[in-house]
Enzyme design. Structure first.
Site, PDB file in Angstrom:
ATOM      1  N   ILE A 184       0.852  -1.193   0.000  1.00 33.28           N
ATOM      2  CA  ILE A 184       0.000   0.000   0.000  1.00 33.28           C
ATOM      3  C   ILE A 184       0.888   1.243   0.000  1.00 33.28           C
ATOM      4  CG2 ILE A 184      -1.796   1.281   1.218  1.00 33.28           C
ATOM      5  CD1 ILE A 184      -2.715  -1.291   2.499  1.00 33.28           C
ATOM      6  N   GLY A 185       0.781   2.028  -1.065  1.00 32.95           N
ATOM      7  CA  GLY A 185       1.659   3.184  -1.212  1.00 32.95           C
ATOM      8  C   GLY A 185       2.998   2.735  -1.755  1.00 32.95           C
ATOM      9  N   TRP A 188       7.573   4.068  -6.477  1.00 30.46           N
ATOM     10  CA  TRP A 188       8.008   3.729  -7.823  1.00 30.46           C
ATOM     11  C   TRP A 188       8.280   2.234  -7.992  1.00 30.46           C
ATOM     12  CZ3 TRP A 188       9.475   8.251  -5.333  1.00 30.46           C
ATOM     13  CH2 TRP A 188       9.123   9.448  -5.971  1.00 30.46           C
ATOM     14  N   GLY A 189       7.851   1.433  -7.024  1.00 31.17           N
ATOM     15  CA  GLY A 189       7.861  -0.014  -7.194  1.00 31.17           C
ATOM     16  C   GLY A 189       9.038  -0.763  -6.617  1.00 31.17           C
ATOM     17  N   LEU A 208      -1.582   6.327  -5.601  1.00 35.27           N
ATOM     18  CA  LEU A 208      -2.486   7.330  -6.184  1.00 35.27           C
ATOM     19  C   LEU A 208      -1.732   8.306  -7.074  1.00 35.27           C
ATOM     20  CD1 LEU A 208      -4.756   8.138  -3.093  1.00 35.27           C
ATOM     21  CD2 LEU A 208      -5.310   6.721  -5.073  1.00 35.27           C
ATOM     22  N   SER A 209      -0.463   8.027  -7.329  1.00 41.26           N
ATOM     23  CA  SER A 209       0.365   8.912  -8.136  1.00 41.26           C
ATOM     24  C   SER A 209       0.435   8.419  -9.579  1.00 41.26           C
ATOM     25  CB  SER A 209       1.783   8.990  -7.558  1.00 41.26           C
ATOM     26  OG  SER A 209       2.680   9.552  -8.490  1.00 41.26           O
ATOM     27  N   GLN A 212       4.161   7.773 -10.557  1.00 36.59           N
ATOM     28  CA  GLN A 212       4.717   6.577  -9.930  1.00 36.59           C
ATOM     29  C   GLN A 212       4.212   5.306 -10.602  1.00 36.59           C
ATOM     30  OE1 GLN A 212       3.829   6.923  -5.722  1.00 36.59           O
ATOM     31  NE2 GLN A 212       5.700   8.075  -5.308  1.00 36.59           N
ATOM     32  N   CYS A 370      15.204  16.935   8.438  1.00 36.93           N
ATOM     33  CA  CYS A 370      16.414  16.310   8.979  1.00 36.93           C
ATOM     34  C   CYS A 370      16.634  16.693  10.439  1.00 36.93           C
ATOM     35  CB  CYS A 370      17.622  16.722   8.129  1.00 36.93           C
ATOM     36  SG  CYS A 370      19.211  16.104   8.738  1.00 36.93           S
TER      37      CYS A 370
END
Length: 410
Positions: A184-185, A188-189, A208-209, A212, A370
């Site tokens: 989930i989410g 780019w895989g 949902l991109s 991506q 950061c």
């Protein structure tokens, strides 16, 4: 004493901040300390001090983005380090908190923003992730892992730490060949491809991109594994089916507290009877809070970093076990430092892609994030869940054993 001077006096004790105001007046705050930065800034307009006093995060960020605050000695990372290291989360100084009025207004607005119905969730994702893959290629590792890496050694490379992150998570999933996994989410895989390559599992990644999903599908095709690693542009709430394992890395921050119950209920519905889920999310070390205005306005609209207590309210009563919890304290700070350094090194390319205010916004986001992990109240949580009390070994030894086994094969 002017309010801005009082603010700086409270906020900067160790290290030094030299401030030149728009009228040419220069004042210094703090005491020299070799362990703290020495920074000089200049305000180019008279309005900046008031904006900073009312809302430090938004006031400083917008002044920096648009050139109304210029750093004349040191750099942005040093400035934000000076501020946050002087006001560490565990010391609870409150010196960098927004004023009471600003906090109340922001609190109400954020509650509305974070409701995150399906249509709003899609728009929020597009705001951040569909701004061009070229940007992400300039500061992420080659696998485009856009989440906290796992540093076995703080000095190791970003590429190695991201590989170690994938192994660390995979070991907690207790995978076996032939299992069906939901990511989930999926970004780019990278995680989905790694799990298939390492364990021979079938993976469905969802996002949902638009950008991506195109990249993820192409990567599966290029690797010759598109029959086993598939990707869909779909909201998790609309998914059906049964999965042996669920993994979600860096997506929960976009869910929003009003939807936590929906998220966990849906995940339980999608898990097989012996199913296991690993949730990796940024979290607050303390209690519930409010997303700062800079992040909500420019970076992650609708986003929210949950406290552990808020996550618990999402799954309590749904009758599945939280079987393991790990807190990663400094790892994301190290990750973000790499991203910041790579972004600064590619300054001219990013300005050519967008413009200078965008570049300034992006490095403020990375530097601020950061320092919030190195000195503020942000951590990473990895939570493991199972529907069945017998789904996993009764000790944590299997995680370390499997992680070492995977690492030995690389």
């Amino acid at each position: 004493m002017a309010l801005i001077d009082l603010f700086f006096t409270r906020a900067f004790k160790r290290g030094t901040l030299s401030v030149t105001y728009a009228d040419g007046t220069t004042k210094s705050f703090g005491t020299a300390d070799p362990d703290y930065p020495d920074v000089a800034i200049r305000f180019t307009t008279k309005s900046v001090p008031g904006q900073i006093v009312r809302n430090p995060a938004l006031g400083v960020s917008e002044a920096f983005m648009h050139g109304r605050m210029v750093i004349e000695r040191g750099d942005l990372m040093q400035l934000l380090t000076l501020a946050t290291k002087n006001n560490r989360w565990e010391d609870a100084t409150g010196a960098l908190d927004p004023g009471l009025v600003a906090k109340a207004v922001v609190g109400v607005k954020r509650k509305l923003d974070q409701f995150n119905r399906a249509r709003a969730a899609r728009a929020n994702v597009k705001h951040h992730y569909d701004i061009g893959n070229a940007l992400y290629d300039l500061f992420l590792d080659a696998d485009r892992q856009y989440s906290c890496a796992y540093f076995v050694d703080p000095d190791e490379s970003l590429e190695q730490a991201q590989l170690d992150k994938k192994a660390h998570i995979a070991a907690k999933l207790a995978l076996k060949p032939g299992m069906r996994v939901l990511d989930i989410g999926c970004g780019w895989g990278g995680m989905a491809l790694y799990l298939h390559q390492t364990y021979g599992v079938d993976v469905l990644g969802i996002t949902l991109s638009d950008e991506q999903i195109v990249t993820a599908k192409q990567r599966a095709l290029d690797a010759g594994v598109a029959d086993h690693v598939k990707f869909e542009l779909i909201d998790y709430r609309h998914l059906t089916g049964t999965f042996d394992r669920i993994v979600s890395v860096g997506m929960f921050e976009h869910v929003g507290p009003p939807q936590y119950r929906t998220f966990f209920r849906k995940c339980r519905e999608l898990l097989s009877d012996d199913g296991v889920m690993l949730l990796h999310t940024i979290g607050r070390a303390g209690g519930a809070g409010v997303t700062d205005e800079f992040t909500a306005k420019y970076i992650f609209p609708g986003g929210y970093i949950p406290a552990l207590s808020e996550i618990a309210k999402g799954y309590e009563g749904l009758r599945y076990y939280m079987t393991d919890l790990e807190v990663l304290r400094l790892h994301y700070g190290y990750t973000l430092r790499h991203w910041y350094d790579r972004t600064v090194a590619n300054r001219d390319k990013i300005i050519a892609l967008y413009d200078e205010p965008f570049y300034n916004m992006w490095i403020f986001y990375l530097a601020g994030s950061c320092t919030s992990f190195l000195y503020g109240g942000m951590v990473n949580y990895q939570l493991q869940f199972a529907r069945n009390r017998d789904a996993l070994p009764i000790t944590r030894d299997y995680m370390g054993d499997e992680e070492r086994r995977i690492a030995a094969k690389v």
